[in-house]
Design an enzyme around this catalytic site. Structure first.
Site, short mmCIF file in Angstrom:
data_model
loop_
_atom_site.label_atom_id
_atom_site.label_comp_id
_atom_site.label_asym_id
_atom_site.label_seq_id
_atom_site.Cartn_x
_atom_site.Cartn_y
_atom_site.Cartn_z
N HIS A 23 -10.78 8.49 -0.66
CA HIS A 23 -11.53 7.27 -0.34
C HIS A 23 -11.56 6.98 1.17
CE1 HIS A 23 -7.49 5.20 -0.56
NE2 HIS A 23 -8.04 4.46 0.39
N ASP A 70 -8.01 11.14 -6.12
CA ASP A 70 -8.11 10.56 -4.78
C ASP A 70 -7.35 11.42 -3.77
OD1 ASP A 70 -8.74 8.88 -2.72
OD2 ASP A 70 -7.46 7.22 -3.37
N SER A 162 -3.43 3.83 3.44
CA SER A 162 -4.09 4.77 2.53
C SER A 162 -4.06 6.18 3.10
CB SER A 162 -5.54 4.35 2.31
OG SER A 162 -5.63 3.19 1.53
#
Length: 544
Positions: A23, A70, A162
């Site tokens: 992402h 992911d 992230s």
């Protein structure tokens, strides 16, 4: 661990591949991309010793649609000589606590951090995690793993973390990556743990993707021994440099990047041989690829300095040992005479120091007039010994006189010695008409900043093919106007708000400066002409 320019983290999978979250780069798609800037090797993102790279390819997990899978790989333009974080391949580490790290917000909704933070978070089973309800009820078992303080909250990854790794030590005391920071509801809230991509489930897919981008992470302990930094002379054949691989599946195929012109590596033996044809300091990476399917790789990196042939009288060596007591400063000298004019802009200092903790040491070259040139400044941590050839611009220094190698032991507990050192001033002659400014200059939003280089001792006017090498870190280069300002105030626009949302300028511009006198103060002027982004001048060089 690395920081990515879009505000995510990542981990070194191989020396050219970074494992991060899909992402983080989903907007780029799979394919060639130079949009991602990478910072490695520091806790403080503004540390001048940081290593920076630019991406050249992005690979997003096939089938990624925002729900599971992911993960992504980013290939960088040049290798980074970094330890690698191995991936978990089973669930044996799914217990106890994990370590997470990143430069993301320290509190929910807070700013990104300048300094790397880390924390420990307890493992949470898939069943308990899914019981949190809401988005957690859609948790994909096996593809995702959860961690956090279920009852009290208080510790978690947050916005900007992230893509960073979640990891812990295995029974062999090795750090193993268990997860990739993926998503969560808020930050550090009770009953709302962090959710991480479960890398052991995707380890084979990641390896297959990596194989197509240069090689899978080493498996079975495939490693390449490092022969140490190399130094040689133009026109003189090098002594063969051998490389040894261990682990993986033999036979190995060898390759190398960054070798000096005139040198080559044997694809079957890993031996580098030849005769250098040009001077400079080169970053060399040697890679061994094994015979497994998919292929496993191991690599090692070092520098190779090629010097001009010494002119009699313009080089000197001191091979007398000098003890370096703890918390002391010592010196070793060489005397140069009969060397006309100034030293070269590509003078070299070959240093051999025996010491068990080189992170204690500051090593400087001191010119006859007292000017000091720092060669090594407490880098390298607990590594042993310095055996390095440094290239130094000494064009402002008269060649003749007594030169000193100064070594300071700046921390307690270790001692060593100067084993030997050699100074090659390149034969003197006319000072180089070139200069570099490596001091960072912040570029605030909607501002104009400058960085200067002062040149002297250069006869006449500049060349019609003068070059300006510019390295600017910025998240939206379409905001920037970059101009070279000559000593007389004449301006030469190098970059005028082109490039749109691309990150960073790393470009060498050729400029006709034949109407300009070389000597004087040259200025790089950078204007940020639109709102929303900031950056810095990282370094720039001018060659007239």
């Amino acid at each position: 661990m690395v920081r990515l320019s879009m505000g995510c983290g990542g981990a070194m999978y191989t020396q050219t591949l970074i494992l991060t979250a899909a992402h983080c780069v989903d907007n780029l798609g799979t394919g060639p991309s130079t949009s991602v800037g990478v910072t490695w090797g520091v806790v403080d993102l503004q540390d001048p010793t940081r290593t920076t790279r630019t991406s050249n390819y992005v690979h997003i997990a096939p089938g990624y649609n925002g729900d599971g899978k992911d993960w992504a790989l980013i290939r960088v333009s040049q290798p980074i000589d970094s330890p690698l974080l191995k991936l978990a391949t089973d669930t044996s580490l799914h217990s106890g606590s994990f370590t997470v790290a990143g430069w993301g917000a320290a509190v929910q909704g807070g700013p990104q951090q300048r300094y790397l933070l880390k924390a420990d978070v307890p493992f949470i089973t898939d069943t308990q995690c899914a019981s949190a309800g809401g988005s957690y009820s859609g948790l994909i078992f096996n593809e995702e793993i959860c961690a956090g303080n279920w009852t009290s909250g208080g510790v978690d990854t947050c916005q900007g973390d992230s893509g960073g790794p979640m990891f812990k030590r295995n029974a062999a005391n090795e750090w193993i990556q268990v997860g990739i920071t993926s998503w969560g509801i808020g930050c550090a809230q009770p009953g709302r743990p962090g959710v991480y991509t479960e890398v052991r489930y995707f380890a084979n897919d990641i390896c297959s993707a990596a194989a197509s981008l240069g090689g899978c992470q080493s498996s079975g302990g495939l490693t390449v021994g490092n022969p140490g930094n190399q130094a040689s002379t133009v026109g003189t054949a090098v002594s063969a440099v051998s490389h040894v691989a261990s682990g993986g599946t033999a036979p190995y195929t060898w390759s190398a990047t960054g070798l000096p012109a005139g040198l080559s590596i044997s694809s079957s033996t890993g031996v580098v041989s030849g005769t250098p044809t040009s001077t400079g300091t080169f970053s060399v990476t040697v890679t061994a690829t094994d015979s497994a399917v998919p292929a496993r790789v191991g690599s090692t990196s070092y520098t190779w300095t090629v010097s001009s042939a010494p002119i009699p009288g313009c080089s000197a060596t001191n091979g007398t040992d000098v003890t370096i007591p703890d918390l002391s400063t010592v010196e070793s000298t060489v005397a140069v005479s009969g060397c006309a004019g100034n030293a070269s802009a590509t003078s070299t200092v070959a240093v051999s120091i025996i010491h068990p903790y080189i992170g204690d040491l500051v090593v400087s070259l001191v010119a006859p007039d007292g000017s000091a040139y720092v060669l090594h400044n407490r880098s390298g941590g607990s590594a042993d010994n310095i055996d390095t050839t440094y290239t130094v611009n000494l064009s402002s220094e008269a060649a003749n006189g007594t030169w000193r190698l100064r070594v300071q032991d700046a921390a307690a507990s270790d001692t060593g010695r100067i084993d030997s050192w050699t100074l090659n001033l390149g034969g003197g002659g006319t000072p180089s008409c070139a200069g570099t400014n490596g001091t960072d200059v912040a570029i605030p939003d909607l501002s104009t900043v400058t960085s200067t280089i002062a040149l002297s001792g250069c006869a006449g006017n500049a060349s019609a093919t003068s070059t300006v090498t510019v390295n600017i870190i910025h998240t939206f280069i379409g905001d920037l106007v970059v101009t070279l300002v000559a000593p007389d105030g004449s301006t030469y626009v190098l970059h005028n708000r082109s490039g749109g949302s691309a990150d960073n300028i790393n470009t060498t511009y050729t400029v006709n400066l034949s109407s300009e006198a070389r000597n004087g103060t040259w200025t790089l002027r950078v204007q940020d002409a639109a709102t929303g982004d900031v950056g810095r001048i990282d370094s720039w060089s001018l060659s007239l």
